[in-house]
Design an enzyme around this catalytic site. Sequence first.
Site, PDB file in Angstrom:
ATOM      1  N   LYS A 129      61.694  84.427 -72.530  1.00 45.95           N
ATOM      2  CA  LYS A 129      62.890  85.703 -72.729  1.00 45.95           C
ATOM      3  C   LYS A 129      64.066  84.685 -72.823  1.00 45.95           C
ATOM      4  CE  LYS A 129      63.795  86.178 -67.752  1.00 45.95           C
ATOM      5  NZ  LYS A 129      65.298  85.841 -67.667  1.00 45.95           N
ATOM      6  N   ASP A 130      64.211  83.343 -72.748  1.00 46.65           N
ATOM      7  CA  ASP A 130      65.256  82.609 -73.050  1.00 46.65           C
ATOM      8  C   ASP A 130      65.253  81.911 -74.328  1.00 46.65           C
ATOM      9  OD1 ASP A 130      66.369  83.397 -70.507  1.00 46.65           O
ATOM     10  OD2 ASP A 130      65.795  81.433 -69.574  1.00 46.65           O
ATOM     11  N   ARG A 132      70.210  94.512 -72.290  1.00 48.92           N
ATOM     12  CA  ARG A 132      69.026  95.461 -72.680  1.00 48.92           C
ATOM     13  C   ARG A 132      68.944  96.225 -71.456  1.00 48.92           C
ATOM     14  NH1 ARG A 132      64.619  94.928 -69.737  1.00 48.92           N
ATOM     15  NH2 ARG A 132      65.110  92.833 -68.865  1.00 48.92           N
ATOM     16  N   ARG A 133      68.870  95.572 -70.138  1.00 53.81           N
ATOM     17  CA  ARG A 133      68.879  96.512 -68.911  1.00 53.81           C
ATOM     18  C   ARG A 133      69.893  97.512 -68.817  1.00 53.81           C
ATOM     19  NH1 ARG A 133      67.594  91.241 -65.574  1.00 53.81           N
ATOM     20  NH2 ARG A 133      65.299  91.172 -65.688  1.00 53.81           N
ATOM     21  N   ARG A 178      75.525  86.745 -62.656  1.00 51.38           N
ATOM     22  CA  ARG A 178      75.095  85.664 -63.167  1.00 51.38           C
ATOM     23  C   ARG A 178      74.565  84.503 -62.120  1.00 51.38           C
ATOM     24  NH1 ARG A 178      77.012  83.146 -67.785  1.00 51.38           N
ATOM     25  NH2 ARG A 178      74.967  81.886 -67.277  1.00 51.38           N
ATOM     26  N   ARG A 230      72.283  85.397 -56.753  1.00 53.25           N
ATOM     27  CA  ARG A 230      72.312  86.684 -57.143  1.00 53.25           C
ATOM     28  C   ARG A 230      71.835  87.560 -55.949  1.00 53.25           C
ATOM     29  NH1 ARG A 230      70.324  87.447 -63.298  1.00 53.25           N
ATOM     30  NH2 ARG A 230      71.058  85.464 -64.098  1.00 53.25           N
ATOM     31  N   CYS A 289      71.924  87.890 -77.744  1.00 55.57           N
ATOM     32  CA  CYS A 289      72.408  88.477 -76.709  1.00 55.57           C
ATOM     33  C   CYS A 289      73.360  89.667 -77.017  1.00 55.57           C
ATOM     34  CB  CYS A 289      72.959  87.210 -76.045  1.00 55.57           C
ATOM     35  SG  CYS A 289      74.393  86.554 -76.898  1.00 55.57           S
TER      36      CYS A 289
END
Length: 313
Positions: free
Chosen positions: A85-86, A133-134, A151, A157, A244
Amino acid sequence: MSSSPPALRIATRRSRLALWQAEHVAARLRAAHTDLEVTLVPMTTQGDRILDRSLATIGGKGLFIKELEVAIAAGRADIAVHSMKDVPGDMPPGMVLAAMLNREDPSDAFISMRHGRFEDLPPNATVGTSSLRRQCQLKALRPDLQLATLRGNVETRLQRLQEGAYDAIILATAGLKRLRLENRITHRFDLERCVPAVGQGVIGIECREDDAHTQALTAALNDTAAWQCCQAERAFAQRLGGSCQSPIGGFAQVENGRLILCGVIGSPDGLEIYRGAASGAPQDARAIGMELAERLLADGAGPLLERLRSDPA
Protein backbone atom coordinates in the site's frame (compact mmCIF):
# COMPACT_ATOMS: atom_id res chain seq x y z
CA MET A 1 39.38 -22.65 -1.63
CA SER A 2 35.64 -22.93 -0.96
CA SER A 3 33.44 -20.13 -2.24
CA SER A 4 31.32 -18.06 0.15
CA PRO A 5 27.62 -18.93 0.34
CA PRO A 6 25.34 -16.66 -1.71
CA ALA A 7 24.15 -13.59 0.18
CA LEU A 8 21.18 -11.24 -0.07
CA ARG A 9 20.87 -7.84 1.65
CA ILE A 10 17.42 -6.46 2.51
CA ALA A 11 16.93 -2.69 2.77
CA THR A 12 14.24 -1.91 5.34
CA ARG A 13 12.83 0.91 7.41
CA ARG A 14 13.58 0.81 11.14
CA SER A 15 10.00 0.72 12.47
CA ARG A 16 9.05 -2.45 14.33
CA LEU A 17 6.51 -3.37 11.66
CA ALA A 18 8.95 -2.81 8.79
CA LEU A 19 11.60 -4.88 10.59
CA TRP A 20 9.04 -7.63 11.21
CA GLN A 21 8.24 -7.70 7.51
CA ALA A 22 11.90 -7.78 6.52
CA GLU A 23 12.67 -10.56 9.02
CA HIS A 24 9.64 -12.49 7.74
CA VAL A 25 10.92 -12.27 4.17
CA ALA A 26 14.43 -13.21 5.33
CA ALA A 27 13.11 -16.31 7.09
CA ARG A 28 11.08 -17.32 4.02
CA LEU A 29 14.12 -16.86 1.79
CA ARG A 30 16.35 -18.94 4.09
CA ALA A 31 13.72 -21.69 4.13
CA ALA A 32 13.45 -21.66 0.33
CA HIS A 33 17.24 -21.53 -0.21
CA THR A 34 19.05 -23.31 2.61
CA ASP A 35 22.51 -22.10 1.54
CA LEU A 36 21.47 -18.44 1.26
CA GLU A 37 22.84 -15.88 3.74
CA VAL A 38 20.35 -13.04 4.31
CA THR A 39 21.12 -9.82 6.19
CA LEU A 40 19.12 -6.67 6.94
CA VAL A 41 20.17 -3.12 6.10
CA PRO A 42 17.95 -0.89 8.30
CA MET A 43 17.57 2.80 7.45
CA THR A 44 15.38 5.79 8.27
CA THR A 45 13.35 7.29 5.42
CA GLN A 46 12.09 10.83 4.93
CA GLY A 47 8.56 9.62 5.60
CA ASP A 48 9.72 8.40 9.02
CA ARG A 49 11.44 11.68 9.84
CA ILE A 50 8.56 14.07 9.03
CA LEU A 51 5.73 13.34 11.45
CA ASP A 52 4.09 16.72 12.00
CA ARG A 53 2.36 16.94 8.62
CA SER A 54 0.00 14.74 6.61
CA LEU A 55 1.41 12.54 3.87
CA ALA A 56 -0.67 14.41 1.29
CA THR A 57 1.20 17.65 2.01
CA ILE A 58 4.75 16.25 2.01
CA GLY A 59 4.73 14.09 -1.10
CA GLY A 60 2.89 10.88 -0.36
CA LYS A 61 3.71 7.36 0.74
CA GLY A 62 6.59 7.11 -1.72
CA LEU A 63 8.64 8.98 0.87
CA PHE A 64 8.80 5.73 2.85
CA ILE A 65 10.63 3.85 0.10
CA LYS A 66 12.84 6.31 -1.82
CA GLU A 67 15.94 5.83 0.36
CA LEU A 68 15.54 2.06 0.13
CA GLU A 69 15.51 2.26 -3.67
CA VAL A 70 18.59 4.49 -3.65
CA ALA A 71 20.41 1.89 -1.53
CA ILE A 72 19.57 -0.83 -4.06
CA ALA A 73 20.62 1.31 -7.04
CA ALA A 74 23.90 2.16 -5.28
CA GLY A 75 24.66 -1.49 -4.56
CA ARG A 76 24.30 -1.23 -0.76
CA ALA A 77 21.33 -3.63 -0.79
CA ASP A 78 19.83 -6.21 -3.13
CA ILE A 79 16.11 -6.00 -2.33
CA ALA A 80 13.69 -3.83 -0.41
CA VAL A 81 10.65 -5.10 1.45
CA HIS A 82 7.54 -2.90 1.37
CA SER A 83 3.94 -2.82 2.43
CA MET A 84 2.41 -2.75 -1.04
CA LYS A 85 0.00 0.00 0.00
CA ASP A 86 3.07 2.28 0.27
CA VAL A 87 4.36 1.54 -3.25
CA PRO A 88 3.44 4.13 -5.93
CA GLY A 89 1.90 2.84 -9.15
CA ASP A 90 4.87 3.88 -11.30
CA MET A 91 8.11 2.09 -10.48
CA PRO A 92 11.33 4.14 -10.81
CA PRO A 93 13.40 3.44 -13.94
CA GLY A 94 15.53 0.35 -13.45
CA MET A 95 13.46 -1.03 -10.55
CA VAL A 96 10.90 -3.84 -10.59
CA LEU A 97 8.55 -5.67 -8.24
CA ALA A 98 9.97 -9.18 -8.02
CA ALA A 99 7.45 -10.95 -5.77
CA MET A 100 4.44 -10.50 -3.51
CA LEU A 101 3.72 -12.67 -0.48
CA ASN A 102 0.35 -14.13 0.47
CA ARG A 103 -2.06 -11.50 1.71
CA GLU A 104 -2.82 -10.87 5.38
CA ASP A 105 -6.26 -9.58 6.47
CA PRO A 106 -6.77 -6.48 4.26
CA SER A 107 -9.45 -4.79 6.38
CA ASP A 108 -9.30 -1.51 8.30
CA ALA A 109 -9.50 -1.82 12.09
CA PHE A 110 -11.57 0.43 14.37
CA ILE A 111 -9.84 0.95 17.73
CA SER A 112 -11.34 2.81 20.67
CA MET A 113 -10.96 2.87 24.43
CA ARG A 114 -14.61 3.78 25.06
CA HIS A 115 -16.74 2.79 22.07
CA GLY A 116 -17.42 -0.76 20.94
CA ARG A 117 -18.15 -0.08 17.28
CA PHE A 118 -17.89 2.70 14.72
CA GLU A 119 -21.66 3.13 14.97
CA ASP A 120 -21.32 3.84 18.71
CA LEU A 121 -19.25 6.99 18.26
CA PRO A 122 -21.02 10.05 19.70
CA PRO A 123 -21.82 13.09 17.52
CA ASN A 124 -18.74 15.08 16.46
CA ALA A 125 -16.36 12.42 17.75
CA THR A 126 -12.66 12.85 16.90
CA VAL A 127 -11.19 10.04 14.82
CA GLY A 128 -7.48 9.76 14.02
CA THR A 129 -6.37 8.66 10.57
CA SER A 130 -3.56 9.59 8.19
CA SER A 131 -5.42 8.32 5.11
CA LEU A 132 -7.55 10.43 2.76
CA ARG A 133 -9.08 7.17 1.51
CA ARG A 134 -10.36 6.37 5.00
CA GLN A 135 -11.36 10.00 5.56
CA CYS A 136 -13.50 9.99 2.41
CA GLN A 137 -15.36 6.81 3.31
CA LEU A 138 -15.77 7.66 7.01
CA LYS A 139 -17.18 11.11 6.22
CA ALA A 140 -19.61 9.56 3.73
CA LEU A 141 -20.88 7.34 6.57
CA ARG A 142 -20.73 9.99 9.31
CA PRO A 143 -20.46 13.62 8.09
CA ASP A 144 -20.37 14.87 11.71
CA LEU A 145 -17.03 13.24 12.54
CA GLN A 146 -13.98 15.38 13.27
CA LEU A 147 -11.07 13.71 11.49
CA ALA A 148 -7.59 14.49 12.81
CA THR A 149 -4.18 13.64 11.31
CA LEU A 150 -2.54 10.60 12.89
CA ARG A 151 1.10 9.87 12.00
CA GLY A 152 3.90 7.77 13.46
CA ASN A 153 4.45 4.05 13.88
CA VAL A 154 1.73 1.71 15.12
CA GLU A 155 2.81 1.91 18.76
CA THR A 156 2.90 5.72 18.68
CA ARG A 157 -0.61 5.87 17.24
CA LEU A 158 -1.97 3.49 19.87
CA GLN A 159 -0.28 5.55 22.59
CA ARG A 160 -1.91 8.75 21.30
CA LEU A 161 -5.30 7.06 21.52
CA GLN A 162 -4.58 5.87 25.05
CA GLU A 163 -3.63 9.42 26.05
CA GLY A 164 -7.10 10.58 25.04
CA ALA A 165 -6.19 12.55 21.91
CA TYR A 166 -8.88 10.74 19.90
CA ASP A 167 -12.19 8.99 20.50
CA ALA A 168 -11.05 6.31 18.06
CA ILE A 169 -8.35 5.62 15.49
CA ILE A 170 -8.31 3.58 12.29
CA LEU A 171 -5.35 1.33 11.45
CA ALA A 172 -4.69 -1.51 9.03
CA THR A 173 -5.61 -4.86 10.56
CA ALA A 174 -2.61 -6.54 8.88
CA GLY A 175 -0.02 -4.48 10.73
CA LEU A 176 -1.69 -5.06 14.08
CA LYS A 177 -1.80 -8.81 13.50
CA ARG A 178 1.84 -8.92 12.45
CA LEU A 179 2.85 -7.09 15.63
CA ARG A 180 0.63 -9.36 17.75
CA LEU A 181 -1.56 -6.40 18.69
CA GLU A 182 -4.77 -7.88 17.29
CA ASN A 183 -6.30 -7.73 20.78
CA ARG A 184 -6.38 -3.92 20.47
CA ILE A 185 -8.90 -4.12 17.61
CA THR A 186 -12.42 -3.16 18.69
CA HIS A 187 -13.95 -4.28 15.41
CA ARG A 188 -13.12 -4.52 11.71
CA PHE A 189 -14.81 -2.68 8.88
CA ASP A 190 -16.52 -4.67 6.15
CA LEU A 191 -14.40 -4.60 3.01
CA GLU A 192 -17.31 -3.18 0.98
CA ARG A 193 -18.12 -0.50 3.54
CA CYS A 194 -14.56 0.75 3.89
CA VAL A 195 -12.68 -0.40 0.78
CA PRO A 196 -9.01 -1.01 1.69
CA ALA A 197 -6.02 0.75 0.20
CA VAL A 198 -4.57 -0.72 -2.97
CA GLY A 199 -2.18 -3.48 -1.88
CA GLN A 200 -3.22 -3.39 1.78
CA GLY A 201 -2.09 -6.54 3.60
CA VAL A 202 0.44 -7.56 0.92
CA ILE A 203 4.22 -7.55 1.42
CA GLY A 204 6.14 -6.83 -1.77
CA ILE A 205 9.77 -7.29 -2.76
CA GLU A 206 11.53 -4.77 -5.00
CA CYS A 207 14.88 -5.17 -6.76
CA ARG A 208 16.83 -3.95 -9.78
CA GLU A 209 15.27 -4.76 -13.12
CA ASP A 210 18.58 -6.15 -14.44
CA ASP A 211 19.20 -8.37 -11.39
CA ALA A 212 17.96 -11.69 -12.76
CA HIS A 213 19.72 -13.68 -10.01
CA THR A 214 17.85 -11.89 -7.21
CA GLN A 215 14.57 -12.11 -9.10
CA ALA A 216 15.03 -15.87 -9.39
CA LEU A 217 15.71 -16.18 -5.65
CA THR A 218 12.66 -14.16 -4.63
CA ALA A 219 10.33 -15.84 -7.13
CA ALA A 220 10.03 -18.75 -4.69
CA LEU A 221 8.09 -16.47 -2.32
CA ASN A 222 5.59 -15.14 -4.86
CA ASP A 223 1.91 -15.85 -4.19
CA THR A 224 0.02 -15.98 -7.48
CA ALA A 225 -3.34 -14.84 -6.10
CA ALA A 226 -1.81 -11.90 -4.20
CA TRP A 227 0.15 -10.91 -7.31
CA GLN A 228 -2.91 -10.99 -9.57
CA CYS A 229 -5.12 -9.13 -7.11
CA CYS A 230 -2.49 -6.49 -6.49
CA GLN A 231 -1.94 -6.02 -10.22
CA ALA A 232 -5.67 -5.38 -10.71
CA GLU A 233 -5.77 -2.91 -7.81
CA ARG A 234 -2.65 -1.07 -8.95
CA ALA A 235 -3.87 -0.82 -12.55
CA PHE A 236 -7.16 0.63 -11.27
CA ALA A 237 -5.42 3.31 -9.19
CA GLN A 238 -2.82 4.02 -11.88
CA ARG A 239 -5.46 4.65 -14.56
CA LEU A 240 -7.20 7.07 -12.20
CA GLY A 241 -3.90 8.88 -11.64
CA GLY A 242 -4.00 7.87 -7.99
CA SER A 243 -1.74 9.59 -5.49
CA CYS A 244 -1.87 10.54 -1.82
CA GLN A 245 -4.09 13.47 -2.91
CA SER A 246 -6.62 11.05 -4.40
CA PRO A 247 -8.82 9.16 -1.93
CA ILE A 248 -8.83 5.88 -3.87
CA GLY A 249 -9.53 2.41 -2.50
CA GLY A 250 -9.28 -0.86 -4.39
CA PHE A 251 -9.56 -4.47 -3.28
CA ALA A 252 -9.53 -7.65 -5.38
CA GLN A 253 -9.97 -11.28 -4.49
CA VAL A 254 -10.13 -14.53 -6.46
CA GLU A 255 -13.29 -16.55 -5.93
CA ASN A 256 -14.27 -19.68 -7.88
CA GLY A 257 -11.68 -18.95 -10.53
CA ARG A 258 -12.80 -15.32 -11.06
CA LEU A 259 -11.03 -12.16 -9.97
CA ILE A 260 -13.47 -9.66 -8.47
CA LEU A 261 -12.31 -6.06 -7.99
CA CYS A 262 -14.15 -3.42 -5.94
CA GLY A 263 -13.12 0.21 -6.15
CA VAL A 264 -13.97 3.59 -4.68
CA ILE A 265 -12.97 7.19 -5.35
CA GLY A 266 -14.35 10.19 -3.51
CA SER A 267 -13.83 13.67 -2.18
CA PRO A 268 -12.11 14.06 1.21
CA ASP A 269 -15.33 15.50 2.71
CA GLY A 270 -17.28 12.40 1.66
CA LEU A 271 -19.89 14.41 -0.21
CA GLU A 272 -18.99 13.00 -3.63
CA ILE A 273 -18.22 9.31 -3.94
CA TYR A 274 -18.12 6.75 -6.76
CA ARG A 275 -18.12 3.00 -6.25
CA GLY A 276 -18.05 0.05 -8.60
CA ALA A 277 -16.93 -3.50 -9.28
CA ALA A 278 -15.56 -5.50 -12.18
CA SER A 279 -14.58 -9.13 -12.63
CA GLY A 280 -12.89 -11.47 -15.06
CA ALA A 281 -10.21 -14.11 -15.45
CA PRO A 282 -7.31 -13.68 -12.97
CA GLN A 283 -4.77 -13.62 -15.79
CA ASP A 284 -6.51 -10.47 -17.08
CA ALA A 285 -5.94 -8.66 -13.76
CA ARG A 286 -4.60 -5.41 -15.17
CA ALA A 287 -7.35 -5.22 -17.79
CA ILE A 288 -9.97 -5.65 -15.04
CA GLY A 289 -8.43 -2.78 -13.10
CA MET A 290 -8.42 -0.55 -16.17
CA GLU A 291 -12.02 -1.48 -16.97
CA LEU A 292 -13.26 -0.49 -13.52
CA ALA A 293 -11.35 2.78 -13.62
CA GLU A 294 -12.84 3.66 -17.01
CA ARG A 295 -16.31 2.86 -15.67
CA LEU A 296 -15.94 5.19 -12.68
CA LEU A 297 -14.48 7.91 -14.90
CA ALA A 298 -17.52 7.57 -17.16
CA ASP A 299 -19.76 7.82 -14.10
CA GLY A 300 -18.31 11.26 -13.33
CA ALA A 301 -15.17 10.67 -11.28
CA GLY A 302 -12.98 12.45 -13.85
CA PRO A 303 -13.91 16.04 -12.90
CA LEU A 304 -13.49 15.16 -9.20
CA LEU A 305 -9.98 13.85 -9.83
CA GLU A 306 -9.11 16.99 -11.80
CA ARG A 307 -10.26 19.17 -8.90
CA LEU A 308 -8.24 17.11 -6.42
CA ARG A 309 -5.13 17.39 -8.56
CA SER A 310 -5.48 21.14 -8.99
CA ASP A 311 -6.45 21.81 -5.37
CA PRO A 312 -5.26 18.88 -3.17
CA ALA A 313 -6.05 20.80 0.02
